[in-house]
Design an enzyme around this catalytic site. Structure first.
Site, PDB file in Angstrom:
ATOM      1  N   TRP B 239       0.843  -1.202   0.000  1.00 63.18           N
ATOM      2  CA  TRP B 239       0.000   0.000   0.000  1.00 63.18           C
ATOM      3  C   TRP B 239       0.880   1.254   0.000  1.00 63.18           C
ATOM      4  O   TRP B 239       0.557   2.254  -0.621  1.00 63.18           O
ATOM      5  CB  TRP B 239      -0.910   0.002   1.241  1.00 63.18           C
ATOM      6  CG  TRP B 239      -1.726   1.248   1.388  1.00 63.18           C
ATOM      7  CD1 TRP B 239      -2.957   1.492   0.844  1.00 63.18           C
ATOM      8  CD2 TRP B 239      -1.380   2.434   2.113  1.00 63.18           C
ATOM      9  NE1 TRP B 239      -3.393   2.748   1.190  1.00 63.18           N
ATOM     10  CE2 TRP B 239      -2.445   3.346   1.972  1.00 63.18           C
ATOM     11  CE3 TRP B 239      -0.276   2.816   2.889  1.00 63.18           C
ATOM     12  CZ2 TRP B 239      -2.444   4.611   2.564  1.00 63.18           C
ATOM     13  CZ3 TRP B 239      -0.272   4.067   3.470  1.00 63.18           C
ATOM     14  CH2 TRP B 239      -1.346   4.946   3.301  1.00 63.18           C
ATOM     15  N   HIS B 240       2.022   1.183   0.715  1.00 65.31           N
ATOM     16  CA  HIS B 240       2.897   2.353   0.828  1.00 65.31           C
ATOM     17  C   HIS B 240       3.581   2.705  -0.478  1.00 65.31           C
ATOM     18  O   HIS B 240       3.963   3.849  -0.703  1.00 65.31           O
ATOM     19  CB  HIS B 240       3.950   2.134   1.921  1.00 65.31           C
ATOM     20  CG  HIS B 240       3.402   2.331   3.306  1.00 65.31           C
ATOM     21  ND1 HIS B 240       2.705   1.361   3.952  1.00 65.31           N
ATOM     22  CD2 HIS B 240       3.432   3.400   4.137  1.00 65.31           C
ATOM     23  CE1 HIS B 240       2.329   1.823   5.142  1.00 65.31           C
ATOM     24  NE2 HIS B 240       2.752   3.045   5.280  1.00 65.31           N
ATOM     25  N   GLY B 241       3.775   1.715  -1.333  1.00 64.38           N
ATOM     26  CA  GLY B 241       4.410   2.032  -2.600  1.00 64.38           C
ATOM     27  C   GLY B 241       4.545   0.793  -3.458  1.00 64.38           C
ATOM     28  O   GLY B 241       4.654  -0.322  -2.946  1.00 64.38           O
ATOM     29  N   PHE B 393       2.138   8.435  -1.545  1.00 61.89           N
ATOM     30  CA  PHE B 393       1.537   7.092  -1.409  1.00 61.89           C
ATOM     31  C   PHE B 393       0.092   7.063  -1.864  1.00 61.89           C
ATOM     32  O   PHE B 393      -0.636   7.975  -1.757  1.00 61.89           O
ATOM     33  CB  PHE B 393       1.635   6.621   0.037  1.00 61.89           C
ATOM     34  CG  PHE B 393       3.046   6.531   0.521  1.00 61.89           C
ATOM     35  CD1 PHE B 393       4.054   6.121  -0.334  1.00 61.89           C
ATOM     36  CD2 PHE B 393       3.374   6.884   1.810  1.00 61.89           C
ATOM     37  CE1 PHE B 393       5.364   6.051   0.107  1.00 61.89           C
ATOM     38  CE2 PHE B 393       4.677   6.826   2.258  1.00 61.89           C
ATOM     39  CZ  PHE B 393       5.670   6.412   1.410  1.00 61.89           C
TER      40      PHE B 393
END
Lengths: 77, 393
Positions: B239-241, B393
């Site tokens: 999800w963060h990247g 993000f």
């Protein structure tokens, strides 16, 4: 009303002697009730009452009252 | 539907890169990679949209008016980087009338000021030091990397919690109460506690919509519980990247969570010396684990992590290769500031202060002074501010 059977499961899982267990009790009220022990409680409820939770049903549980109501609806069938 | 939009915008490039990599290995040609611009805040409003759909399906009241729903989905203070709000937290607030309140305005402005201070004075001043260590062409020594990782841990905390402060404060000016997103994360004495204190609205999203349904439906004992943790944290990382370093970062936190539970099981509050010792060692374990995580998080690619490790082993152990004395001084100052504020928090300073007679007398004079100094420092420190880290993000 929270049944004695459900209370017994919770008292076995947590050191919740002094904690008042009623319909409005939420996980945060019971010391040690976190995401891991939540799974354990749900699995014990499934086993003892012979019911199965679907993912959405798990998400809809907000407090002990919801859990008891779910058991009442499904265990009787 | 919600998630597919996110996948198309954020992960197309990542997926094609990986498929292409495998294809080249198998003797095929590499694919061309489209350049897709990422809409601001897509990860956040997608997750909030998923929360809405799931909660409504689970029996929560839907919004009646389209405008109310749109306000929930795209309220500007928290649209870009959270907090990720659940419908039941804001439903009544949106439908009911709100009125002007001096208390809310005072609280809101204080939170916004605190956010600007954290962002412009603390986070942005640490950024050049961290950037220098993680620069592609840099060859840092051990001390540089240690300082860079410590600096990044502080930078990302001040950066992200600053955004949350400003969001919560701005919301309050309009009469809305948003859920908190941070609760002294670096005081955590276990990785589990860390996730209960860091980016709290994301942690509970992962817990409620991913981990719990997954773990309950696995029904297979301990091993499956651990699998559910790893899957949840892997997705949390992704999800963060859209990069493997983020996936590994998430999985690393999964390992930390499991390791933390085995080494420091959470029993009742121990007030003995042994209890404090366990808590302190739990804190050291947690901070060390998180710092290694930040190295992965900041490095941007697996190659970069390898390069940093190589460079550390080539250089003399205790001699800085990159950073100057003044940069260490700056890092030390921010670290000590953070350390003492956290220490005071641990010692219950706030409760003692608010009940002390002396403080009640000094407060009317001291607080305006504190605010004035904060505003002045923000103005002096502002050399063209940087975007928030979490905007990407």
């Amino acid at each position: 009303m929270i049944s004695e059977k459900l209370k017994a499961i919770i008292r076995r899982e947590f050191d919740a002697e002094g904690v008042n267990l009623d319909a409005s009790t939420i996980a945060a009220d019971v010391p040690g009730w976190d995401s891991f022990s939540h799974i354990s409680v749900i699995h014990q409820v499934e086993k003892e009452f012979g019911i199965r939770f679907k993912p959405l049903e798990i998400i809809s549980l907000k407090n002990l009252g919801d859990l008891q109501a779910f058991i009442d609806r499904h265990a009787a069938k | 539907m919600n998630v597919s939009v996110l996948v198309i915008f954020k992960y197309t490039k990542f997926i094609i890169q990986n498929v292409s990599f495998v294809n080249v290995r198998l003797g095929g040609d590499s694919f061309s990679i489209p350049n897709i611009l990422l809409p601001l805040g897509i990860s956040f409003f997608t997750f909030q949209g998923v929360a809405y759909l799931v909660d409504i399906a689970a029996g929560e009241r839907p919004f009646i008016k389209l405008t109310d729903y749109l306000l929930f989905k795209a309220f500007w203070p928290q649209l870009i980087a959270g907090p990720i709000i659940r419908p039941r937290e804001i439903h009544d607030q949106i439908e009911n009338e709100r009125s002007w309140s001096n208390e809310y305005v005072e609280y809101g402005l204080k939170r916004i000021l605190s956010g600007f201070f954290k962002k412009i004075v603390l986070a942005d001043n640490l950024a050049p030091l961290v950037d220098a260590v993680f620069l592609k062409s840099a060859s840092p020594g051990f001390i540089d990397v240690a300082a860079g990782v410590l600096g990044f841990g502080l930078q990302i905390y001040f950066d992200f919690s600053a955004y949350s402060d400003i969001a919560i404060g701005s919301g309050r000016l309009f009469g809305y109460k948003f859920p908190e997103n941070f609760n002294w994360p670096y005081l955590a004495s276990s990785p589990r506690e860390f996730w209960n204190r860091w980016h709290m609205t994301l942690s509970r999203w992962i817990r409620d919509y991913l981990f719990t349904p997954l773990a309950v439906s696995f029904r297979g004992g301990k091993a499956y519980l651990l699998l559910a943790v790893m899957i949840s944290m892997g997705i949390c990382g992704l999800w963060h990247g859209a990069a493997w370093t983020f996936v590994i970062w998430g999985l690393w936190h999964g390992v930390l969570l499991i390791g933390g539970e085995m080494l420091f099981p959470q029993k009742k509050q121990r007030r003995s010396i042994l209890g404090s010792l366990i808590r302190v060692s739990g804190w050291v374990f947690t901070m060390a684990g998180i710092s290694i995580g930040w190295l992965l998080f900041r490095a941007q690619s697996i190659g970069a992590v390898q390069r940093i490790f190589k460079s550390v082993f080539m250089a003399p152990l205790l001699k800085p290769q990159l950073l100057r004395e003044n940069q260490f001084l700056l890092l030390g100052a921010v670290f000590l500031f953070t350390f003492f504020v956290n220490l005071l928090k641990t010692l219950g300073w706030q409760a003692k202060m608010s009940s002390s007679q002396l403080w009640l007398e000094v407060r009317p004079l001291a607080m305006p002074l504190v605010y004035a100094v904060a505003v002045a420092t923000i103005i002096i420190a502002d050399h063209g501010s940087k975007a928030f880290v979490y905007f990407q993000f």
